[in-house]
Scaffold this active site. Structure first.
Site, mmCIF file in Angstrom:
data_model
loop_
_atom_site.group_PDB
_atom_site.id
_atom_site.type_symbol
_atom_site.label_atom_id
_atom_site.label_comp_id
_atom_site.label_asym_id
_atom_site.label_seq_id
_atom_site.Cartn_x
_atom_site.Cartn_y
_atom_site.Cartn_z
ATOM 1 N N LYS A 110 0.963 -1.399 0.317
ATOM 2 C CA LYS A 110 0.258 -0.166 -0.093
ATOM 3 C C LYS A 110 0.361 1.205 0.180
ATOM 4 O O LYS A 110 0.326 2.049 -1.025
ATOM 5 C CB LYS A 110 -1.102 -0.160 0.894
ATOM 6 C CG LYS A 110 -1.896 -1.321 1.252
ATOM 7 C CD LYS A 110 -2.772 -0.872 2.632
ATOM 8 C CE LYS A 110 -2.149 -0.778 3.464
ATOM 9 N NZ LYS A 110 -1.776 -2.141 4.458
ATOM 10 N N ARG A 163 -9.902 1.492 8.385
ATOM 11 C CA ARG A 163 -9.699 -0.019 8.986
ATOM 12 C C ARG A 163 -10.395 -0.472 9.488
ATOM 13 O O ARG A 163 -10.224 -1.900 9.628
ATOM 14 C CB ARG A 163 -7.825 -0.205 10.008
ATOM 15 C CG ARG A 163 -6.755 -0.021 9.105
ATOM 16 C CD ARG A 163 -6.020 -0.207 10.530
ATOM 17 N NE ARG A 163 -4.760 -0.570 10.232
ATOM 18 C CZ ARG A 163 -3.698 0.080 9.835
ATOM 19 N NH1 ARG A 163 -3.794 1.040 9.807
ATOM 20 N NH2 ARG A 163 -2.546 -0.740 9.106
ATOM 21 N N ARG A 209 11.395 -6.025 5.647
ATOM 22 C CA ARG A 209 10.862 -4.566 5.597
ATOM 23 C C ARG A 209 11.831 -3.471 6.670
ATOM 24 O O ARG A 209 12.405 -3.509 8.002
ATOM 25 C CB ARG A 209 9.560 -4.655 5.738
ATOM 26 C CG ARG A 209 8.824 -2.951 5.848
ATOM 27 C CD ARG A 209 8.108 -3.188 5.305
ATOM 28 N NE ARG A 209 6.828 -2.384 6.922
ATOM 29 C CZ ARG A 209 5.596 -2.452 6.966
ATOM 30 N NH1 ARG A 209 4.873 -2.077 5.849
ATOM 31 N NH2 ARG A 209 4.947 -2.658 8.050
ATOM 32 N N ARG A 245 10.961 -1.485 11.899
ATOM 33 C CA ARG A 245 9.683 -0.497 12.573
ATOM 34 C C ARG A 245 9.241 -1.130 13.853
ATOM 35 O O ARG A 245 9.923 -2.773 13.804
ATOM 36 C CB ARG A 245 8.602 -0.935 11.728
ATOM 37 C CG ARG A 245 7.837 0.026 10.885
ATOM 38 C CD ARG A 245 7.044 0.305 9.921
ATOM 39 N NE ARG A 245 5.752 -0.175 10.873
ATOM 40 C CZ ARG A 245 4.545 -0.269 10.171
ATOM 41 N NH1 ARG A 245 4.175 0.605 8.703
ATOM 42 N NH2 ARG A 245 3.156 -0.875 10.783
ATOM 43 N N ARG A 249 -1.489 -8.006 13.570
ATOM 44 C CA ARG A 249 -2.443 -6.915 12.953
ATOM 45 C C ARG A 249 -2.594 -7.813 11.496
ATOM 46 O O ARG A 249 -4.109 -7.621 11.520
ATOM 47 C CB ARG A 249 -0.570 -6.094 12.692
ATOM 48 C CG ARG A 249 -1.022 -5.292 13.364
ATOM 49 C CD ARG A 249 0.862 -4.691 13.500
ATOM 50 N NE ARG A 249 1.728 -3.513 11.587
ATOM 51 C CZ ARG A 249 2.666 -4.128 11.708
ATOM 52 N NH1 ARG A 249 3.799 -4.942 11.743
ATOM 53 N NH2 ARG A 249 2.567 -3.521 10.527
HETATM 54 P P1 AMP Z 1 0.408 1.001 9.659
HETATM 55 O O1 AMP Z 1 1.855 1.753 9.092
HETATM 56 O O2 AMP Z 1 -0.638 1.717 8.860
HETATM 57 O O3 AMP Z 1 0.402 -0.703 9.549
HETATM 58 O O4 AMP Z 1 -0.087 1.368 11.015
HETATM 59 C C1 AMP Z 1 0.666 1.169 11.979
HETATM 60 C C2 AMP Z 1 -0.060 0.819 13.658
HETATM 61 O O5 AMP Z 1 -0.833 1.706 13.527
HETATM 62 C C3 AMP Z 1 -1.227 -0.164 13.289
HETATM 63 O O6 AMP Z 1 -0.950 -1.522 13.385
HETATM 64 C C4 AMP Z 1 -2.209 0.726 13.859
HETATM 65 O O7 AMP Z 1 -1.599 1.041 15.046
HETATM 66 C C5 AMP Z 1 -1.611 2.334 13.838
HETATM 67 N N1 AMP Z 1 -3.127 2.580 12.994
HETATM 68 C C6 AMP Z 1 -2.592 3.259 11.896
HETATM 69 N N2 AMP Z 1 -3.777 3.087 10.994
HETATM 70 C C7 AMP Z 1 -5.039 3.148 11.940
HETATM 71 C C8 AMP Z 1 -6.192 3.147 11.148
HETATM 72 N N3 AMP Z 1 -6.272 3.861 10.745
HETATM 73 N N4 AMP Z 1 -7.281 2.484 12.674
HETATM 74 C C9 AMP Z 1 -6.458 2.607 14.009
HETATM 75 N N5 AMP Z 1 -4.768 1.855 13.958
HETATM 76 C C10 AMP Z 1 -4.494 1.996 13.507
#
Ligand code: AMP
Length: 234
Positions: free
Chosen positions: A17, A93, A130, A162, A173
C-alpha cells in the site's frame, strides 16, 4: 490539467500500500495521507496523541476509531485535499471508520477503493525483511537497501526495522485485518466503489494495473461529484 481523485487503498500489511500510494500521490498530484505515518510522527514528537497511540501500535492493536477519525477529519479539512482529493493509506481500517469517512466527505464522496490482493505467505516474508526510513517513511528491504549503509537515499534519515514489525505484532495485525478490515471489501463492493488488483509482481506492473482501472472508471463516469474549484461535467 491532471485530474485529482478521492482514493482509498486497502490491503493487508505488507501488500505494498505504502509504495503504491506514494506513486499514486505523485501521478495524480494528490496528498498521500497515511494514518500510520501520522501516528508515528506523533509518537516521535511525544504529543498527547502520540503517547496514547504508542501502546496500541507497539502491540499491533488498532487505535480507537474516534481518535483516528478526528485526526483524519482535521487533515481532510485542509485546502489541498479539498481541491485535489487524496490517497488514503491505512485508513479506513474498520467499518465504523468507513462510515465516519463518508460523513467527513459529504456532500462529496469517495471515488474508488483499491484493494491490493497479496497472499498471506508473501506478506509475512515482505514484513520480515521490511526496513523503513525513520524520518520520511521511504520503504526499503533487506534485499533492496539504500545505496549507503542504512542511510535513506531520499532524506539521509536512518533506515530501521519498524518496532511493530516483530513476529508477534505482525500476527496480531494480520488477525485484525481479517476481523476488522476485510469486511470493508464487502462494504465498498456493495457501494460499487471497489476494484481488486493483484498486488503480486514488480511495483511498476502493479502501479500500471491500478492506473488503468482508475482511468477506465473515470471514463465510465464512475467518479463522484466535483471537488472545490473543479468544473462540473456538462
Ligand atoms: P500502518 O503503518 O498502516 O501499518 O499502521 C501502524 C499502526 O498504526 C497500526 O498497527 C495501528 O496500531 C495504527 N493505525 C494506523 N492506521 C490506523 C487506523 N486507520 N485505525 C486504527 N489504528 C491505526
Amino acid at each position: 490539467m491532471i485530474p485529482g481523485g478521492r482514493l482509498v487503498v486497502l490491503g493487508k500489511q505488507g501488500a505494498g500500500k505504502g509504495t503504491q500510494c506514494v506513486r499514486l500521490s505523485h501521478h495524480y498530484i494528490v496528498p498521500h495521507i497515511s494514518t500510520g505515518d501520522m501516528l508515528r510522527a506523533s509518537v516521535k514528537a511525544k504529543t498527547t496523541l502520540g503517547l496514547e497511540a504508542r501502546r496500541y501500535m507497539d502491540a499491533g492493536e488498532l487505535i480507537p476509531d474516534e481518535i483516528v477519525l478526528k485526526m483524519v477529519g482535521e487533515r481532510l479539512d485542509q485546502d489541498d485535499t479539498r481541491t485535489r482529493g487524496f490517497v488514503l493509506d491505512g485508513f479506513p481500517r474498520t467499518v465504523a471508520q468507513a462510515q465516519g469517512l463518508e460523513e467527513l466527505l459529504a456532500p462529496t464522496e469517495l471515488d474508488l477503493a483499491i484493494d491490493l490482493e497479496v497472499p498471506t505467505e508473501l506478506v509475512l516474508t515482505r514484513l520480515a525483511s521490511r526496513r523503513v526510513c525513520e524520518d520520511c517513511g521511504t520503504i526499503y528491504s533487506t534485499t533492496q537497501r539504500p545505496s549507503v549503509d542504512w542511510i535513506c537515499d531520499i532524506c539521509g534519515g536512518e533506515v530501521v526495522q519498524r518496532e511493530d514489525d516483530t513476529e508477534e505484532a505482525i500476527r496480531r495485525r494480520l488477525d485484525l485485518y481479517e476481523t476488522e478490515t476485510a469486511p470493508l471489501i464487502e462494504w465498498y463492493s456493495t457501494d460499487g466503489k471497489l476494484v481488486q488488483i493483484p498486488g503480486v509482481g514488480h511495483p511498476d506492473e502493479v502501479f500500471d494495473r491500478i492506473v488503468s482501472e482508475i482511468e477506465s472508471r473515470r471514463q465510465a463516469g464512475g467518479f463522484g461529484p466535483p471537488m472545490r474549484g473543479e468544473a462540473s461535467p456538462s
